[in-house]
Design an enzyme around this catalytic site. Structure first.
Site, PDB file in Angstrom:
ATOM      1  N   GLN A  28      10.267   8.842  22.747  1.00 25.55           N
ATOM      2  CA  GLN A  28      10.856   7.921  23.927  1.00 25.55           C
ATOM      3  C   GLN A  28      10.848   8.181  25.236  1.00 25.55           C
ATOM      4  OE1 GLN A  28      14.497   6.189  22.722  1.00 25.55           O
ATOM      5  NE2 GLN A  28      14.683   5.112  24.398  1.00 25.55           N
ATOM      6  N   TYR A  55       9.828  14.184  12.864  1.00 23.14           N
ATOM      7  CA  TYR A  55      10.186  13.768  14.240  1.00 23.14           C
ATOM      8  C   TYR A  55       8.974  13.851  15.269  1.00 23.14           C
ATOM      9  CZ  TYR A  55      14.948  12.896  12.127  1.00 23.14           C
ATOM     10  OH  TYR A  55      15.818  12.611  11.378  1.00 23.14           O
ATOM     11  N   GLU A 295      29.466  10.613  27.171  1.00 23.54           N
ATOM     12  CA  GLU A 295      30.315   9.598  27.016  1.00 23.54           C
ATOM     13  C   GLU A 295      30.681   9.819  25.526  1.00 23.54           C
ATOM     14  OE1 GLU A 295      28.807   5.454  27.703  1.00 23.54           O
ATOM     15  OE2 GLU A 295      30.372   4.861  26.257  1.00 23.54           O
TER      16      GLU A 295
END
Ligand code: NDP
Length: 322
Positions: A28, A55, A295
């Site tokens: 991605q 992956y 975050e």
């Protein structure tokens, strides 16, 4: 800085927020973004990284290995997995036969640029190969020093029990199970977690944010946010579909006051929630941008009071898979 937890009954400490690179690295996101995410993880104190040979057909391991180049190896915990084929391959390129396991570890080490992985995991259970054969191969890999510890992923409680017994006979321990677990996916609570507690395994849980859905960014009846996993046509869009219903998305929005009460973002609430389970050693969190890593790591060390845990259950109600 994330808190550290022991992995199963072993002496291995791992960062309770672990960085995973499924669907992102080698797929991605571009390599420079992937590298920036890994560096953001290191800057935030994350030292544990999870990948798999399958992956992005081996590219994720390569990207992770490249991004970690120059880091002190002893300060990292690197996890990978074996089971699926990584290309067109032949009949022996799948599963947990001695041949596939022994060949796969060598490829993984090469791509990751390391002499050993800290944890080597059976990505799935192989119903066709005798479990004794698989466990003997893992025992040999540990003895050769190519993997320090062994874990499994998405095995049932009975499969874990059988693997654990054989491992003990062969002189090593199964120390971890890697299942899907989130506020929306609690399938492991009835059997896998109690069995793991009894046998001394921890959970390293995947998709704790339900692939981003629990961050609250997907709104019912609204267009999908640009650049999100749900718009990723390389595989992400397909995998996230099960959570993208109006009912689930509405209930997720109703969690916002709970996050506000704790002073957390929705993403942080989702990660903190899985870490309330003391059999969970780490939340395996993915990211498509370095800011997300910064975050997410702040979910470490948060305690959610029992009354808010109960409110979360009420809000999600029938949307939870058990
Ligand atoms: P998450 O549930 O953490 O989803 C991560 C995705 O959510 C990111 O890629 C990003 O996608 C989005 N996101 C992350 N942080 C935020 C944020 N703060 N705000 C908004 N959106 C955010 O986990 P994954 O599904 O990525 O799985 C994590 C890891 O688990 C994998 O990398 C892999 O290591 C492991 N795994 C293991 C499996 C197994 O069978 N053993 C199966 C699947 C995963 P975006 O920005 O593109 O929307």
């Amino acid at each position: 800085m994330p808190t550290y937890r022991y992995l199963g009954n072993s002496g291995l400490k791992i960062s309770e927020i672990t960085y995973g690179n499924w669907l992102t690295h080698g797929s991605q996101v571009e390599n420079d973004v992937a590298t920036a995410c890994v560096h953001a993880a290191l800057d935030a104190g994350i030292s544990t990284f999870d990948t798999a040979d399958v992956y992005a057909n081996t590219k994720a391991e390569q990207v992770l290995g490249d991004a970690l180049k120059g880091q002190r190896r002893e300060s990292l915990e690197i996890f990978t997995k074996v089971y699926w084929p990584t290309g067109p391959g032949g009949p022996n390129d799948t599963g947990l036969s001695r041949k596939h396991v022994m060949e796969s570890i060598n490829g993984s080490l090469k791509r990751l640029g390391t002499d050993y992985v800290d944890l080597y995991q059976a990505h799935r259970y192989d119903t066709e190969t005798p479990l004794e054969e698989t466990m003997q191969a893992f025992a040999d890999i540990v003895r050769q020093g190519k993997a320090l510890y062994i874990g499994v992923s998405e095995w049932t409680a009975d499969q874990i029990r059988a693997g654990h017994a054989l491992a003990q006979d062969l002189g090593f321990q199964l120390i971890s199970s890697q299942p899907q677990y989130s506020m929306l996916w609690r399938v492991i609570e009835d059997e896998v977690v109690p069995t793991s507690r009894e046998l001394g395994l921890s959970q390293i849980v995947w998709s704790p944010m339900a692939q981003g859905v629990l961050s609250g960014k997907y709104l019912p009846g609204q267009p999908l946010p640009a650049g999100s996993r749900a718009t990723d046509d390389k595989g992400g869009a397909r995998m996230i579909q099960r959570f993208l219903t109006d009912d689930v998305l509405t209930r997720v929005q109703n969690l916002r006051p709970v996050a506000d009460e704790l002073g957390l973002s929705m993403a942080q609430l989702a990660i903190a929630w899985v870490l309330q389970n003391d059999n969970v050693a780490a939340a395996l969190v993915g990211a498509s941008r370095p800011e997300q890593v910064a975050e997410n790591v702040k979910a470490s060390g948060v305690t959610i009071p029992a009354e808010l845990m109960a409110r979360i259950d009420e809000i999600l109600g029938g949307a939870v898979e058990r």
